[in-house]
Design a protein around this motif. Structure first.
Motif, PDB file in Angstrom:
ATOM      1  N   ASP A   1       0.846  -1.208   0.000  1.00 38.31           N
ATOM      2  CA  ASP A   1       0.000   0.000   0.000  1.00 38.31           C
ATOM      3  C   ASP A   1       0.876   1.252   0.000  1.00 38.31           C
ATOM      4  O   ASP A   1       0.579   2.238  -0.699  1.00 38.31           O
ATOM      5  CB  ASP A   1      -0.924   0.001   1.226  1.00 38.31           C
ATOM      6  N   SER A   2       1.937   1.220   0.789  1.00 36.85           N
ATOM      7  CA  SER A   2       2.843   2.375   0.848  1.00 36.85           C
ATOM      8  C   SER A   2       3.542   2.579  -0.490  1.00 36.85           C
ATOM      9  O   SER A   2       3.700   3.712  -0.964  1.00 36.85           O
ATOM     10  CB  SER A   2       3.888   2.173   1.953  1.00 36.85           C
ATOM     11  N   VAL A   3       3.980   1.458  -1.089  1.00 33.01           N
ATOM     12  CA  VAL A   3       4.629   1.539  -2.404  1.00 33.01           C
ATOM     13  C   VAL A   3       3.685   2.150  -3.422  1.00 33.01           C
ATOM     14  O   VAL A   3       4.067   3.043  -4.200  1.00 33.01           O
ATOM     15  CB  VAL A   3       5.090   0.136  -2.869  1.00 33.01           C
ATOM     16  N   GLU A   4       2.439   1.712  -3.415  1.00 29.01           N
ATOM     17  CA  GLU A   4       1.463   2.212  -4.382  1.00 29.01           C
ATOM     18  C   GLU A   4       1.221   3.706  -4.206  1.00 29.01           C
ATOM     19  O   GLU A   4       1.064   4.447  -5.190  1.00 29.01           O
ATOM     20  CB  GLU A   4       0.153   1.437  -4.245  1.00 29.01           C
ATOM     21  N   GLU A   5       1.210   4.169  -2.941  1.00 29.96           N
ATOM     22  CA  GLU A   5       1.039   5.595  -2.692  1.00 29.96           C
ATOM     23  C   GLU A   5       2.225   6.390  -3.220  1.00 29.96           C
ATOM     24  O   GLU A   5       2.067   7.456  -3.815  1.00 29.96           O
ATOM     25  CB  GLU A   5       0.864   5.850  -1.189  1.00 29.96           C
ATOM     26  N   HIS A   6       3.404   5.874  -3.021  1.00 28.18           N
ATOM     27  CA  HIS A   6       4.613   6.556  -3.510  1.00 28.18           C
ATOM     28  C   HIS A   6       4.637   6.599  -5.038  1.00 28.18           C
ATOM     29  O   HIS A   6       5.103   7.582  -5.629  1.00 28.18           O
ATOM     30  CB  HIS A   6       5.872   5.853  -2.986  1.00 28.18           C
ATOM     31  N   ILE A   7       4.147   5.539  -5.670  1.00 27.18           N
ATOM     32  CA  ILE A   7       4.144   5.482  -7.142  1.00 27.18           C
ATOM     33  C   ILE A   7       3.310   6.611  -7.723  1.00 27.18           C
ATOM     34  O   ILE A   7       3.619   7.144  -8.806  1.00 27.18           O
ATOM     35  CB  ILE A   7       3.638   4.106  -7.627  1.00 27.18           C
ATOM     36  N   LYS A   8       2.274   7.019  -6.982  1.00 30.88           N
ATOM     37  CA  LYS A   8       1.430   8.123  -7.464  1.00 30.88           C
ATOM     38  C   LYS A   8       2.217   9.418  -7.602  1.00 30.88           C
ATOM     39  O   LYS A   8       1.843  10.307  -8.378  1.00 30.88           O
ATOM     40  CB  LYS A   8       0.251   8.330  -6.513  1.00 30.88           C
ATOM     41  N   ASP A   9       3.315   9.522  -6.857  1.00 33.70           N
ATOM     42  CA  ASP A   9       4.145  10.727  -6.934  1.00 33.70           C
ATOM     43  C   ASP A   9       5.189  10.645  -8.039  1.00 33.70           C
ATOM     44  O   ASP A   9       5.988  11.564  -8.212  1.00 33.70           O
ATOM     45  CB  ASP A   9       4.869  10.951  -5.590  1.00 33.70           C
ATOM     46  N   LEU A  10       5.195   9.515  -8.753  1.00 34.98           N
ATOM     47  CA  LEU A  10       6.188   9.324  -9.813  1.00 34.98           C
ATOM     48  C   LEU A  10       5.595   9.533 -11.204  1.00 34.98           C
ATOM     49  O   LEU A  10       6.047   8.959 -12.188  1.00 34.98           O
ATOM     50  CB  LEU A  10       6.795   7.915  -9.712  1.00 34.98           C
ATOM     51  N   LYS A  11       4.583  10.357 -11.294  1.00 38.01           N
ATOM     52  CA  LYS A  11       3.977  10.667 -12.597  1.00 38.01           C
ATOM     53  C   LYS A  11       4.831  11.720 -13.306  1.00 38.01           C
ATOM     54  O   LYS A  11       5.510  12.523 -12.670  1.00 38.01           O
ATOM     55  CB  LYS A  11       2.557  11.207 -12.417  1.00 38.01           C
ATOM     56  N   GLY A  12       4.786  11.701 -14.613  1.00 33.55           N
ATOM     57  CA  GLY A  12       5.487  12.745 -15.369  1.00 33.55           C
ATOM     58  C   GLY A  12       6.451  12.213 -16.399  1.00 33.55           C
ATOM     59  O   GLY A  12       7.069  12.986 -17.142  1.00 33.55           O
ATOM     60  N   LEU A  13       6.604  10.859 -16.456  1.00 35.03           N
ATOM     61  CA  LEU A  13       7.471  10.259 -17.475  1.00 35.03           C
ATOM     62  C   LEU A  13       6.641   9.753 -18.642  1.00 35.03           C
ATOM     63  O   LEU A  13       5.462   9.389 -18.470  1.00 35.03           O
ATOM     64  CB  LEU A  13       8.254   9.092 -16.874  1.00 35.03           C
ATOM     65  N   ASN A  14       7.239   9.712 -19.802  1.00 36.95           N
ATOM     66  CA  ASN A  14       6.521   9.130 -20.942  1.00 36.95           C
ATOM     67  C   ASN A  14       6.359   7.627 -20.718  1.00 36.95           C
ATOM     68  O   ASN A  14       6.968   7.050 -19.811  1.00 36.95           O
ATOM     69  CB  ASN A  14       7.241   9.420 -22.267  1.00 36.95           C
ATOM     70  N   GLU A  15       5.565   6.986 -21.541  1.00 30.31           N
ATOM     71  CA  GLU A  15       5.202   5.585 -21.299  1.00 30.31           C
ATOM     72  C   GLU A  15       6.430   4.670 -21.203  1.00 30.31           C
ATOM     73  O   GLU A  15       6.533   3.837 -20.306  1.00 30.31           O
ATOM     74  CB  GLU A  15       4.281   5.085 -22.412  1.00 30.31           C
ATOM     75  N   SER A  16       7.358   4.835 -22.129  1.00 28.77           N
ATOM     76  CA  SER A  16       8.539   3.970 -22.149  1.00 28.77           C
ATOM     77  C   SER A  16       9.380   4.135 -20.883  1.00 28.77           C
ATOM     78  O   SER A  16       9.793   3.149 -20.261  1.00 28.77           O
ATOM     79  CB  SER A  16       9.393   4.280 -23.389  1.00 28.77           C
ATOM     80  N   CYS A  17       9.634   5.390 -20.505  1.00 34.10           N
ATOM     81  CA  CYS A  17      10.431   5.649 -19.297  1.00 34.10           C
ATOM     82  C   CYS A  17       9.698   5.195 -18.040  1.00 34.10           C
ATOM     83  O   CYS A  17      10.312   4.675 -17.105  1.00 34.10           O
ATOM     84  CB  CYS A  17      10.767   7.135 -19.198  1.00 34.10           C
TER      85      CYS A  17
END
Length: 618
Positions: free
Chosen positions: A457-473
């Protein structure tokens, strides 16, 4: 109208009856017929005289007149040849050419064995081919001299450029007329298309050589090369069925064009370098001012596209101007140094401050603001930079044949390093926050409480803050994160903080590891990871924990090197320690079996994705 029709009919009738005088044939430009009349007169005066000694003394006036008429005819033929490229009709030229051929046949008759004893007239041999060649050469030279300059309104063009274009345009138009019209006026053996092509080539080449003798400006030098390697070859290529283009060769000798090509290539590299440096400087200044990159589906920067367009455009232009792709390849090497500069900027962004910042008076406040701490826009800029890095990587791979091997490897190494540092920058804060939860993995608490679900659950929450890369990256980043979390899980498991003494405890631990593995991979597959090979690692470890009889454990452990050749004896030892009911002797047997299997795999030199080599066992 009726009167003119009558005169025309009378003219045609007289022509058919052969009743035109020599003068009338000349007047009406019937040069073949006029020539035939002169040859007939020549035959009567020279070839049929008794004894073959030449005309009688009393016929001297006739010979003089015939000589004058012959010169008049040649003058008319020469005039027709000179005007051949200007005439709207071809009939006069055809008649002139036939008259010349007729003269050539008469020359042959005089040179025959039968007439060796006869004295030919002073105008024999007439050397008609020499006349043809010299006349056409003179015609070409005069037309090139008179060629008008290209449009003088062309913005920024020099007199040299306009002169070359004007003459080039004339060649294009004249060769078109030669191929489309004059071909039918000459017999095949004269090969008139190649005659004209050679004459224009020699003249144009001579003029370009003279131009090249002067110290040309950068633009003039490039224009000469463009004509030599692009415009002119394309003009000839259009008529390659009629003209032997290869036989003509280049417009300039190597000793002349090679320094020009070197000058062009140097200028191209310098100008391109300036442009791409300005592009990078623009990005640096935007970051220092606190500007954020544009955000749509992801953070984007025009840097990669602009740089690629500059280099690719310069490469394509150089290929055109130099006439050879291989000669243009040094332009591609500019990307190597640029990527080094880009990586330096990237590192400054990751650190939050520009290296070697030295505030000066006019920028004092600006630099002081920057040096206070990490700019708030560093993360968006990093995301945009990573997207650019991916674009550079795609370009290098797509154009791989255009890069020298050393340059290509250096470029790919740089973009890989930039990705590694960028991904580490994005993921390090997350791992730091998760460290307290990581510590509970592989403990008794982990076995008895749903700690791993909380971690996910914590990992999934952190992943939400990792938006901004194109699909490949984004896929690559998620794959890296899945690998790092899996590594952390196994690293904690092998720390030997839990003792699995009983069969039931080992089976429970095996189920837990298997379920954790499935949950982990399911989460990362959902968020974009494509590293499916990671899904099997935890279940394979769980299998070793679950098995009880020695042969089965040996078989399970022996199968691991095939999938993970970087698995070591230390890793197996740490794994077997979890099974505390396993005797030391049995552990040694399992490790021996493992080592035999590992040695066999190593001999096969299998390629694999590294994993266990990143787990350090004390």
């Amino acid at each position: 109208m009726h009167c003119m029709g009558f005169l025309a009919a009378t003219f045609d009738q007289l022509a058919e009856l052969g009743e035109f005088t020599f003068e009338q044939n000349l007047e009406h430009l019937r040069l073949l017929e006029a020539g035939k009349q002169l040859i007939d007169r020549e035959e009567r005066l020279f070839a049929t005289v008794a004894g073959g000694t030449g005309p009688l003394e009393c016929q001297k006036d006739q010979v003089d007149q015939l000589a004058k008429d012959h010169q008049t005819l040649l003058g008319c033929v020469t005039k027709a040849l000179r005007e051949s490229l200007d005439l709207a009709k071809e009939s006069v030229l055809k008649s002139a050419v036939k008259a010349l051929l007729q003269e050539a046949e008469q020359d042959k008759r005089w040179a025959s064995v039968e007439r060796r004893s006869q004295t030919p007239p002073a105008w024999r041999p007439s050397r008609w081919r020499r006349l043809l060649d010299s006349t056409l050469q003179e015609t070409v030279e005069k037309r090139m001299d008179a060629a008008t300059l290209a449009d003088q309104a062309t913005e920024g063009w020099s007199s040299v450029q306009m002169e070359i274009d004007g003459k080039g345009k004339l060649i294009k138009e004249d060769l078109q007329r030669v191929v489309e019209v004059l071909t039918d006026c000459y017999p095949v053996e004269i090969d008139i298309c190649n005659v004209f092509a050679r004459l224009y080539h020699q003249d144009f080449s001579s003029r370009l050589n003279k131009i090249a003798d002067f110290a040309l400006s950068e633009k003039d030098c490039a224009h000469v090369l463009r004509w030599m390697n692009d415009y002119y070859p394309n003009i000839l290529k259009k008529y390659e069925k009629d003209i032997n283009c290869e036989a003509l060769g280049k417009l300039l000798p190597e000793k002349v064009y090679k320094p020009m090509e070197e000058q062009y290539l140097t200028n191209s590299q310098v100008n391109t370098q300036k442009l791409i440096n300005q592009i990078l400087k623009r990005e640096e200044e935007a970051w220092l001012k606190g500007d954020e990159p544009e955000f749509g589906e992801y953070y984007s920067s025009p840097l990669a596209i602009d740089v690629v367009e500059c280099i690719d455009g310069a490469m394509r232009s150089a290929e055109v101007y130099l006439g050879d792709q291989q000669k243009a390849l040094p332009v591609m090497c500019l990307l190597k140094d640029f990527l080094q500069s880009f990586m330096k900027f990237h590192e400054d962004v990751l650190k939050g401050t520009p290296a070697n910042s030295k505030p000066v008076t006019c920028f004092m406040k600006f630099h002081e603001d920057v040096l206070k701490g990490t700019p708030a826009n560093s993360k968006p800029v990093t995301l945009a930079n990573l997207n650019c890095v991916e674009q550079f990587r795609d370009y290098i791979i797509r154009k791989t044949s255009l890069f020298p091997e050393e340059v290509r490897e250096s470029c790919l190494s740089t973009v890989t390093a930039m990705k590694e540092s960028g991904y580490a920058y994005l993921l390090s804060p997350m791992h730091k926050d998760l460290k307290p939860q990581y510590k509970k993995l592989g403990t008794s608490e982990w076995l008895n409480k749903p700690l791993f679900e909380e971690l996910l659950d914590s990992v999934e929450e952190h992943i939400k803050d990792l938006k901004g890369l194109n699909e490949s990256c984004h896929q690559e980043l998620m794959g890296r994160l899945e690998k790092e979390v899996t590594l952390e899980y196994i690293k904690r498991l092998m720390k030997d903080k839990v003792k699995l003494k009983k069969k039931e405890t080992q089976e429970h631990a095996a189920r837990t590891v298997t379920e954790n593995g499935h949950s982990l991979h399911k989460l990362f597959s959902k968020v974009g990871s494509r590293e499916d090979w990671l899904a099997d690692i935890l279940p394979k470890i769980a299998e070793v924990l679950k098995l009880q009889d020695l042969p089965s454990i040996q078989l399970a452990v022996a199968s691991l090197p095939a999938a993970y050749p970087d698995l070591s004896v230390k890793h197996v030892t740490a794994l077997l320690k979890l099974k505390s009911n396993l005797s030391n002797n049995d552990r040694e047997k399992v490790k021996a079996t493992f080592q035999d299997s590992l040695a066999e795999i190593n001999h096969q030199d299998a390629s694999f994705a590294s994993f266990f080599s990143e787990i350090q066992i004390k």
